[in-house]
Design a protein around this motif. Structure first.
Motif, PDB file in Angstrom:
ATOM      1  N   ILE A   1       0.837  -1.215   0.000  1.00 14.67           N
ATOM      2  CA  ILE A   1       0.000   0.000   0.000  1.00 14.67           C
ATOM      3  C   ILE A   1       0.862   1.251   0.000  1.00 14.67           C
ATOM      4  O   ILE A   1       0.625   2.197  -0.763  1.00 14.67           O
ATOM      5  CB  ILE A   1      -0.915   0.007   1.232  1.00 14.67           C
ATOM      6  N   THR A   2       1.900   1.249   0.841  1.00 15.04           N
ATOM      7  CA  THR A   2       2.733   2.454   0.868  1.00 15.04           C
ATOM      8  C   THR A   2       3.439   2.627  -0.465  1.00 15.04           C
ATOM      9  O   THR A   2       3.607   3.752  -0.937  1.00 15.04           O
ATOM     10  CB  THR A   2       3.763   2.401   1.995  1.00 15.04           C
ATOM     11  N   LEU A   3       3.843   1.526  -1.082  1.00  8.51           N
ATOM     12  CA  LEU A   3       4.512   1.632  -2.378  1.00  8.51           C
ATOM     13  C   LEU A   3       3.558   2.215  -3.409  1.00  8.51           C
ATOM     14  O   LEU A   3       3.944   3.056  -4.231  1.00  8.51           O
ATOM     15  CB  LEU A   3       5.004   0.254  -2.824  1.00  8.51           C
ATOM     16  N   LYS A   4       2.304   1.787  -3.332  1.00  7.89           N
ATOM     17  CA  LYS A   4       1.303   2.292  -4.272  1.00  7.89           C
ATOM     18  C   LYS A   4       1.179   3.805  -4.127  1.00  7.89           C
ATOM     19  O   LYS A   4       1.111   4.532  -5.115  1.00  7.89           O
ATOM     20  CB  LYS A   4      -0.030   1.610  -3.961  1.00  7.89           C
ATOM     21  N   ASN A   5       1.161   4.260  -2.876  1.00  6.38           N
ATOM     22  CA  ASN A   5       1.032   5.696  -2.665  1.00  6.38           C
ATOM     23  C   ASN A   5       2.275   6.448  -3.088  1.00  6.38           C
ATOM     24  O   ASN A   5       2.201   7.625  -3.419  1.00  6.38           O
ATOM     25  CB  ASN A   5       0.719   5.997  -1.204  1.00  6.38           C
TER      26      ASN A   5
ATOM     27  N   LEU B   1       1.811   6.477  -7.152  1.00  4.21           N
ATOM     28  CA  LEU B   1       0.712   7.294  -7.663  1.00  4.21           C
ATOM     29  C   LEU B   1       0.905   8.728  -7.202  1.00  4.21           C
ATOM     30  O   LEU B   1       0.568   9.079  -6.073  1.00  4.21           O
ATOM     31  CB  LEU B   1      -0.628   6.758  -7.164  1.00  4.21           C
ATOM     32  N   VAL B   2       1.440   9.568  -8.083  1.00  4.94           N
ATOM     33  CA  VAL B   2       1.766  10.927  -7.660  1.00  4.94           C
ATOM     34  C   VAL B   2       0.504  11.738  -7.421  1.00  4.94           C
ATOM     35  O   VAL B   2       0.471  12.621  -6.589  1.00  4.94           O
ATOM     36  CB  VAL B   2       2.625  11.622  -8.718  1.00  4.94           C
ATOM     37  N   ASN B   3      -0.581  11.404  -8.146  1.00  2.00           N
ATOM     38  CA  ASN B   3      -1.775  12.243  -8.021  1.00  2.00           C
ATOM     39  C   ASN B   3      -2.473  12.059  -6.686  1.00  2.00           C
ATOM     40  O   ASN B   3      -3.441  12.736  -6.397  1.00  2.00           O
ATOM     41  CB  ASN B   3      -2.746  11.954  -9.169  1.00  2.00           C
ATOM     42  N   ARG B   4      -1.977  11.144  -5.847  1.00  2.00           N
ATOM     43  CA  ARG B   4      -2.540  11.014  -4.508  1.00  2.00           C
ATOM     44  C   ARG B   4      -2.209  12.235  -3.649  1.00  2.00           C
ATOM     45  O   ARG B   4      -2.917  12.554  -2.722  1.00  2.00           O
ATOM     46  CB  ARG B   4      -1.985   9.762  -3.823  1.00  2.00           C
TER      47      ARG B   4
ATOM     48  N   LYS C   1       7.139  11.339   0.147  1.00  2.00           N
ATOM     49  CA  LYS C   1       6.428  10.771  -1.002  1.00  2.00           C
ATOM     50  C   LYS C   1       5.615   9.558  -0.578  1.00  2.00           C
ATOM     51  O   LYS C   1       4.503   9.347  -1.053  1.00  2.00           O
ATOM     52  CB  LYS C   1       7.428  10.357  -2.094  1.00  2.00           C
ATOM     53  N   PHE C   2       6.170   8.770   0.333  1.00  2.00           N
ATOM     54  CA  PHE C   2       5.426   7.619   0.839  1.00  2.00           C
ATOM     55  C   PHE C   2       4.136   8.068   1.494  1.00  2.00           C
ATOM     56  O   PHE C   2       3.121   7.381   1.440  1.00  2.00           O
ATOM     57  CB  PHE C   2       6.259   6.866   1.876  1.00  2.00           C
ATOM     58  N   GLN C   3       4.196   9.230   2.141  1.00  2.00           N
ATOM     59  CA  GLN C   3       3.028   9.701   2.885  1.00  2.00           C
ATOM     60  C   GLN C   3       2.178  10.654   2.066  1.00  2.00           C
ATOM     61  O   GLN C   3       1.387  11.389   2.614  1.00  2.00           O
ATOM     62  CB  GLN C   3       3.493  10.392   4.165  1.00  2.00           C
ATOM     63  N   SER C   4       2.374  10.656   0.772  1.00  2.00           N
ATOM     64  CA  SER C   4       1.746  11.611  -0.157  1.00  2.00           C
ATOM     65  C   SER C   4       1.794  13.038   0.367  1.00  2.00           C
ATOM     66  O   SER C   4       0.801  13.716   0.445  1.00  2.00           O
ATOM     67  CB  SER C   4       0.338  11.211  -0.576  1.00  2.00           C
TER      68      SER C   4
END
Ligand code: SF4
Ligand code: SF4
Lengths: 368, 225, 384
Positions: B12-16, B19-22, C55-58
């Motif tokens: 999940i953390t990798l996904k975030n 995904l830059v638009n998060r 970045k991990f934490q958006s």
């Protein structure tokens, strides 16, 4: 050989990273184990109950924003319900629907924050907290569309809400509602199955049903301990009796259950909002007969709603004047805090912090 | 299996991360512009932009170019640039009475005006202590003549507390950009935005003068049994 | 340029100087260069860690100062230097001041053992491995010094935790290295790297590598074992009373340890600077280290912290048996299988899976299973 043990007393708070405000605990430690704790609070006391005695009934709405400042909508709702009961004011149907929608949005926001900070107390480096805040921010955006403020909302008035929703609100709400279930599922797969979280929270701070009822706890704390009690069903205020939703309960009453109940409640709230958005019809949102300065009849009334943290009630006594003679606030955070000692003694320092985080208090409400 | 939850979390953390638009951070008041932003600003192809403006490309890479960015506000925003219309205000001081904090101070001059024939008092003092205001908007709600409106500004920080008090001169001078807060007539106005457009005093109200019925609804009834 | 080259160069340049002075001079200049280089890397690593964590934490992370915020460490350093340097009145002054210096010194010292390229200074020492283990355990002492000298309860709690934890994890860490030593038949780091030229040790003894990595994370007290400065519990642990430059020194050493751990892991299990194709060894080494640091960072961004008794239990109940099992297995394989690497890899991977499965069940997976909730009889609104 005998080891000479000496107890250490440590002050946790009022300035401490995980004291959720300015709470203070005087903790007596035997090594890492907690022998005794003594909670000290009142650092944020602003005398809200006294202040209400010299404000008119509508002006008090602004004071309630500042009680539980992460859930202003629920506070507003509880207070205006009390005033409506006191003066027997009718509320239009559309206003009721909007009130339920915003109250449930606020519940999601508040639970997101509780979950995020619980995980922060567990020692993640802010990652789940940031995800929670990212979603909460969208809810605050919705509130800004509705009433121009994000935290101190002052949205509701006795007899309805202050003004009808702008058109863009409904489309924004729809995009948000499409998005949020996925985000909550993601949060859950980040946390719920995590073995470290499980081993830190399972069987920690267990409260039995007897304990929670005797301590007069409410909200997720109560329901996590297997007591199925929710004012939304038990006392169906507003239009909750027309809606279809479940009351999630926990299995054992430990810290993990308190987290899980919150997550499940968020999902139920999503269900409620979706139903309301379908059922709502155009119409007036404010009872036009209610003047700006209300002169309540000589009477007393107690109204409570199921806030995010528990039963939030306002008890108003009127002497016929334009402001209440006495106002008593039943603050759920304050009541939930009473069992902290039972939960913490015998545990480790880490458990104390996690237990405290799982109560989900807001000091503005505890100290009032 | 035991330990699977840990790796699920990692995914999940990798996904975030990917995904830059998060990320929905708004950098206020300005943001370091990347080449992409610059090209988008000029509505040009990225490669074309780099070829045409090599200097800007290097500059933006070094983080020397910043573009201003504003937090998105909504029309109902309750900001501190109160829009007050001298022409509409009667000096009735309802706003002052209604403010929960009592921070509005109004002094009117009654001499020389025939107020009984519909003329308003002369406003001598109209102070709003912004330093204590909590932007609840109740004063705006209370004003029966639609003379006071919330504004949308929020960048009014001062070095002295005294400077935070808005007086009549300041109120007269500020640009009149009333917010939609408690003003449905402004919200129903097509293509009016509280951030760009100004409104004249005669088109801001619900009505030119309040009728007796309006007044009655708002003020005369004092109990509701 | 190596030390020997420098020594000869200076000797030729200034022939009138006595030999000892040339020796000391070239040694010092070499040391200063290396230290500056490592500190620079540490500074860049702080930026990298903050940026990637963001970045991990958006979030966005530091991006204002310089291209992509690369100059942020400089701004931080200036800010910390300009801050008032507070020493608590009740503190033990000399110990309070000395602790961060020793901490930084030991952190920098271990770097000189890492063999990079063919010209490594101390990595060829015949007891280099033992030496590194010895020096890293000085950290426990410095942390305790800092905590004790601060005269602060949080600091003392933090440092007691540190000592208990570091001592516990030292044991499985050392035992897990037995396999490496047995396979390479040497304690010198250069020899260890050279003996991995055909097959990196992480494949031959995955259990050892895993044990070592976990123990090393605990040793430098990073998430999920960051018990020592557990922010939400102990505020800053032993660093609570430190401010200004002393705090900066602690922080810098703390940021340098993961890089060292990653480099050490690379040397011991990933074959150091050996790689295939024409790419130079230093690049191989850097990229492997980078990979390991990134993985450590990833763990840090995702996982919560364990409790103190769980951490200690994990060291003795899980890591210790794992390390001993690994040693036993590698020993048996050396005797009976004699360099048949593929067969060893097969056996060891199977053993790892079985071990993890068994440990999971013994550690009490059953305790964590979620039960179905049953409403209590005391107050049930559905009942009436
Ligand atoms: S916005 Fe609220 S606090 Fe501010 S002046 Fe108006 S009524 Fe008073
Ligand atoms: S309530 Fe409106 S009309 Fe009356 S004094 Fe205030 S601004 Fe003027």
């Amino acid at each position: 050989m005998s080891v000479n043990n000496e107890l250490v007393t440590v002050n946790f708070g009022p300035q401490h990273p995980s004291m959720h405000g300015v709470f203070r605990m005087r903790v007596t430690l035997d090594g890492e184990t907690i022998v005794d704790i003594e909670p000290v609070f009142g650092y944020l006391h602003r005398g809200t109950e006294k202040l209400t005695e010299e404000r008119t009934y509508v002006q008090i709405v602004t004071l309630t924003d500042r009680l539980d400042y992460v859930a202003s909508m629920s506070n507003n709702l509880a207070y205006v319900s009390a005033v409506e009961k006191l003066c027997s004011i009718e509320v239009p149907k559309r206003a009721k629907y909007i009130r339920v929608i915003v109250a449930e949005l606020q519940r999601i926001a508040s639970h997101l924050m509780a979950t995020g900070f619980l995980l922060q107390d567990l020692g993640t480096f802010g990652t789940p907290l940031m995800y929670c805040f990212r979603e909460r921010e969208k809810i605050l955006d919705l509130f800004e569309i509705l009433c121009g403020a994000r935290i101190t909302l002052s949205y509701m008035r006795p007899g309805g809400i202050f003004q009808d929703t702008p058109n863009e609100f409904w489309s924004e709400l729809e995009t948000f509602m499409d998005n949020i279930p996925g985000q909550i599922n993601e949060l859950e797969s980040l946390i719920t199955g995590n073995e470290i979280v499980l081993s830190r929270t399972r069987n920690i701070g267990v409260l039995s049903p007897e304990d929670v009822i005797n301590g007069s706890l409410s909200g997720p704390m109560l329901r996590a301990s297997r007591v199925k009690w929710d004012l939304r069903k038990a006392n169906a205020y507003e239009i909750y009796d027309e809606l279809d939703f479940e009351i999630p309960i926990g299995a054992t009453g430990d810290t993990f259950d308190r987290y899980l109940v919150r997550v499940k409640e968020m999902k139920e709230s999503i269900k409620i909002i979706n139903q309301c958005a379908k059922l709502i019809k155009p119409g007036p949102v404010r009872n036009e007969d209610v003047p700006l300065v209300i002169r309540a009849p000589e009477n007393e009334a107690y109204a409570a709603v199921e806030g995010p943290k528990g039963e939030l009630g306002f008890y108003l006594v009127s002497d016929g004047g334009i402001s209440p003679y006495r106002c008593k606030i039943r603050a759920p955070s304050f009541m939930n805090l009473t069992l902290l000692k039972e939960m913490a003694i015998g545990g480790k320092i880490g458990d104390l912090i996690v237990n405290f985080g799982s109560i989900d208090i807001v000091l503005g409400e505890v100290d009032r | 299996m035991y330990g699977l939850g840990l790796f699920k979390g990692l995914s999940i953390t990798l996904k975030n991360l990917i995904l830059v638009n998060r990320t929905n951070t708004i950098q206020y008041p300005d943001k370091k512009a990347s080449i992409l932003d610059l090209a988008k600003n000029e509505k040009k192809n990225l490669i074309l932009y780099i070829i045409k403006n090599p200097l800007n490309t290097v500059k933006s890479f070094l983080g020397l170019i910043s573009i201003t960015q504003h937090a998105p506000q909504h029309p109902r925003f309750r900001g501190e640039e109160f829009s007050w219309y001298e022409e509409r205000c009667t000096g009735c001081a309802s706003c002052a009475k209604y403010c929960p904090l009592g921070i509005i101070k109004i002094v009117t001059d009654q001499t020389g005006k025939n107020y009984q024939e519909g003329q308003s008092y002369d406003i001598e003092t109209f102070d709003i202590d912004i330093g204590r205001c909590m932007f609840c908007g109740l004063c705006v709600e209370a004003c029966p003549y639609d003379a006071l409106h919330m504004g949308s500004g929020f960048e009014e920080s001062q070095y002295q507390r005294d400077n935070l008090v808005i007086n009549v001169e300041k109120l007269k001078k500020t640009e009149k950009k009333p917010s939609h807060w408690f003003r449905p007539q402004l919200a129903s106005k097509k293509d009016y935005s509280p951030f760009d457009d100004e409104v004249k005093w005669d088109s801001v109200g619900r009505h030119q003068k309040p009728t007796q019925k309006d007044l009655k609804n708002k003020w005369i009834r004092s109990d509701i049994e | 340029m190596s030390f020997n080259q420098l020594y000869i160069f200076v000797g030729d340049l200034l022939p009138f100087l006595p030999d000892q002075i040339v020796f000391i001079f070239s040694g010092l200049s070499m040391a200063i260069t290396i230290c500056t280089f490592i500190l620079g890397i540490g500074a860049i690593y702080t930026w990298f860690e903050r940026r990637v964590l963001a970045k991990f934490q958006s979030r966005v992370g530091p991006n204002r100062w310089g291209p992509f915020g690369l100059l942020q460490p400089i701004a931080d350093a200036i800010k910390l230097i300009l801050k008032e340097d507070i020493i608590p009145r009740a503190a033990d002054k000399s110990v309070f001041i000395v602790a961060p210096i020793i901490f930084l010194a030991t952190t920098l010292l271990v770097y000189s053992f890492i063999p990079i390229g063919d010209d490594s200074q101390l990595g060829g020492l015949n007891v280099a491995l033992l030496f590194v283990l010895g020096i890293t355990s000085i950290n426990a002492l410095t942390v305790f010094m800092a905590g004790w000298a601060s005269k602060n309860k949080y600091a003392i709690l933090g440092s007691i935790r540190a000592v208990a934890m570091l001592i516990s994890y030292e044991v499985p860490m050392a035992v897990s290295l037995m396999g490496v030593v047995m396979l390479s038949e040497s304690l010198s780091l250069v020899d260890i790297v050279n003996s991995q030229s055909s097959m990196p040790f992480i494949l031959i003894q995955p259990l050892g590598a895993l044990t070592f990595l976990i123990a090393a994370i605990a040793e430098m007290s990073r998430a999920p074992f960051d018990m020592v400065e557990a922010e939400s519990e102990l505020i800053g642990g032993y660093q609570t009373e430190y401010a200004g430059m002393k705090f900066a020194v602690f922080q810098l050493s703390e940021f340098l340890t993961p890089i060292f751990t990653a480099a050490f892991f690379t040397v011991l299990f990933l074959g150091g600077d050996s790689g295939f194709s024409f790419i130079p060894g230093i690049i191989w080494f850097a990229s492997k280290t980078f990979l390991v640091t990134s993985i450590l960072l990833w763990f840090r961004a995702t996982w919560p912290r364990l409790r103190i008794d769980q951490i200690m239990g994990f060291a003795w109940k899980v890591l210790m048996p794992a390390a001993i099992l690994n040693t036993l297995l590698v020993g048996l394989e050396i005797v009976f299988l004699n360099e048949n690497y593929l067969f060893q890899i097969l056996i060891n991977s199977i053993v790892v899976c079985i071990f993890i499965y068994l440990i999971a069940n013994i550690l009490g997976q059953k305790k964590l299973i979620l039960r179905n909730p049953v409403p209590s009889e005391l107050a049930n609104m559905d009942a009436n």
